[in-house]
Design an enzyme around this catalytic site. Sequence first.
Site, PDB file in Angstrom:
ATOM      1  N   LYS A 103       0.185   3.297  -2.855  1.00 21.79           N
ATOM      2  CA  LYS A 103      -0.810   4.411  -3.301  1.00 21.79           C
ATOM      3  C   LYS A 103      -0.512   5.670  -3.172  1.00 21.79           C
ATOM      4  CE  LYS A 103      -4.087   0.828  -1.030  1.00 21.79           C
ATOM      5  NZ  LYS A 103      -4.437   0.262   0.281  1.00 21.79           N
ATOM      6  N   TYR A 157      -4.478   3.682   7.903  1.00 18.79           N
ATOM      7  CA  TYR A 157      -5.797   2.942   8.113  1.00 18.79           C
ATOM      8  C   TYR A 157      -6.384   3.311   9.550  1.00 18.79           C
ATOM      9  CZ  TYR A 157      -3.898   0.282   4.400  1.00 18.79           C
ATOM     10  OH  TYR A 157      -3.285  -0.083   3.158  1.00 18.79           O
ATOM     11  N   VAL A 159       1.223  -3.652   3.674  1.00 18.61           N
ATOM     12  CA  VAL A 159       1.294  -4.954   4.459  1.00 18.61           C
ATOM     13  C   VAL A 159       2.496  -5.774   4.280  1.00 18.61           C
ATOM     14  CG1 VAL A 159      -1.248  -5.260   5.035  1.00 18.61           C
ATOM     15  CG2 VAL A 159      -0.256  -6.103   2.740  1.00 18.61           C
ATOM     16  N   TYR A 192      -4.118  -2.416  -9.871  1.00 22.48           N
ATOM     17  CA  TYR A 192      -3.933  -2.233  -8.445  1.00 22.48           C
ATOM     18  C   TYR A 192      -2.980  -3.341  -8.006  1.00 22.48           C
ATOM     19  CZ  TYR A 192      -5.170  -2.623  -3.784  1.00 22.48           C
ATOM     20  OH  TYR A 192      -4.736  -2.591  -2.023  1.00 22.48           O
ATOM     21  N   SER A 215       0.774  -1.133  -0.020  1.00 21.21           N
ATOM     22  CA  SER A 215       0.014  -0.097   0.007  1.00 21.21           C
ATOM     23  C   SER A 215       0.826   1.142   0.014  1.00 21.21           C
ATOM     24  CB  SER A 215      -0.846   0.055   1.039  1.00 21.21           C
ATOM     25  OG  SER A 215      -2.031  -0.800   0.855  1.00 21.21           O
TER      26      SER A 215
HETATM   27  N1  GLU Z   1      -2.348  -5.730  -1.754  1.00 21.73           N
HETATM   28  C1  GLU Z   1      -3.124  -5.437  -0.636  1.00 21.73           C
HETATM   29  C2  GLU Z   1      -4.382  -5.722  -0.504  1.00 21.73           C
HETATM   30  O1  GLU Z   1      -4.960  -5.018  -1.525  1.00 21.73           O
HETATM   31  C3  GLU Z   1      -2.455  -4.076   0.038  1.00 21.73           C
HETATM   32  C4  GLU Z   1      -2.866  -3.486   1.490  1.00 21.73           C
HETATM   33  C5  GLU Z   1      -2.064  -2.920   2.367  1.00 21.73           C
HETATM   34  O2  GLU Z   1      -0.790  -3.155   2.004  1.00 21.73           O
HETATM   35  O3  GLU Z   1      -2.388  -2.360   3.303  1.00 21.73           O
HETATM   36  O4  GLU Z   1      -5.043  -6.222   0.467  1.00 21.73           O
END
Ligand code: GLU
Length: 309
Positions: A67, A243, A261, A191, A64
């Site tokens: 992003k 988050y 993650v 994505y 993430s």
């Molecule tokens: N590719 C992971 C997902 O979509 C990213 C989530 C993350 O890094 O927090 O679940």
Amino acid sequence: MPDIARLVRDIAEEMRGAEERGKVATYIPPLALVDPGHFGLCVVTADGEVHAAGDSEEPFSIQSVSKVFALTQALGKVGDTLWRRVGREPSGTPFNSIVQLEREQGVPRNPFINAGALVVADVNLAGHQPRVAIGELLRFVRYLADDETITVDEVVARAEQATGFRNVALANYMKAFGNITHAPELTLGVYFHQCAIAMSCRQLAMAGRFLMHGGLYEPGGPRVVSAQRARRINALMLTCGHYDASGDFAFRVGLPGKSGVGGGILAVAPGKAAIAVWSPGLNDAGNSMLGTFALERLAEATGWSVFAP
Ligand code: GLU
């Protein structure tokens, strides 16, 4: 100001020996295989000095953290019209939550939860084949990091494609509201590949420099984004980058940061430093446990904070 080189080494040393390291993500199978013993830290200061320690040269799945770069790319394409399709409020929910989407008519709370990042990927896909959209993001990240060796880990991308049922649900749900404009599988492909970009702490800290330099590539260098846009991306990282633990991160570290993650975190001390840390074990909110401790230590020792002069 403490000796940064020494501080970085000391923190890496302390974290290497930590017993409680959190749990590696297992829902993306290749991430479950990563050794939780890793720890890397890299600090690039405003004057361009690079201080790195631990496994700072080893590429990991940025997940993430991507992003941030995808959002920057999308804002470059559609500017503030992006905010018609995605909000700018913390969600207070886990990264992959679907609950708010129904009440809020398929408009995700912010670009850093998965639903919001899917909308951003959909924007970046416009007018392109998925392969080209990913190539464009990869070129952008390589440029920012000044490193042509950065690649997408296809094993991770394929694993997410095979197991990312929640993301598939989110994309389809938003499609039903008209907030995904392409075939959901194409947007999801973009994505999943952006999340599978592999970078080292050094590469990630280098790529974050434009956010410490008010949108400039480096002092006196070319402009990547306007000063206002850099400020706003930092604001979103601070309020939404972790988050439902974003408030806790702001409280403990006091810097804009985005976690993934894979256990990576990119943090920015505006005007002072771009910082990347990696430790694969996550806390209950899905953010790197030792990565957060390390940033807390670094911010405390340097005084770097967006809440203090
Ligand atoms: N590719 C992971 C997902 O979509 C990213 C989530 C993350 O890094 O927090 O679940």
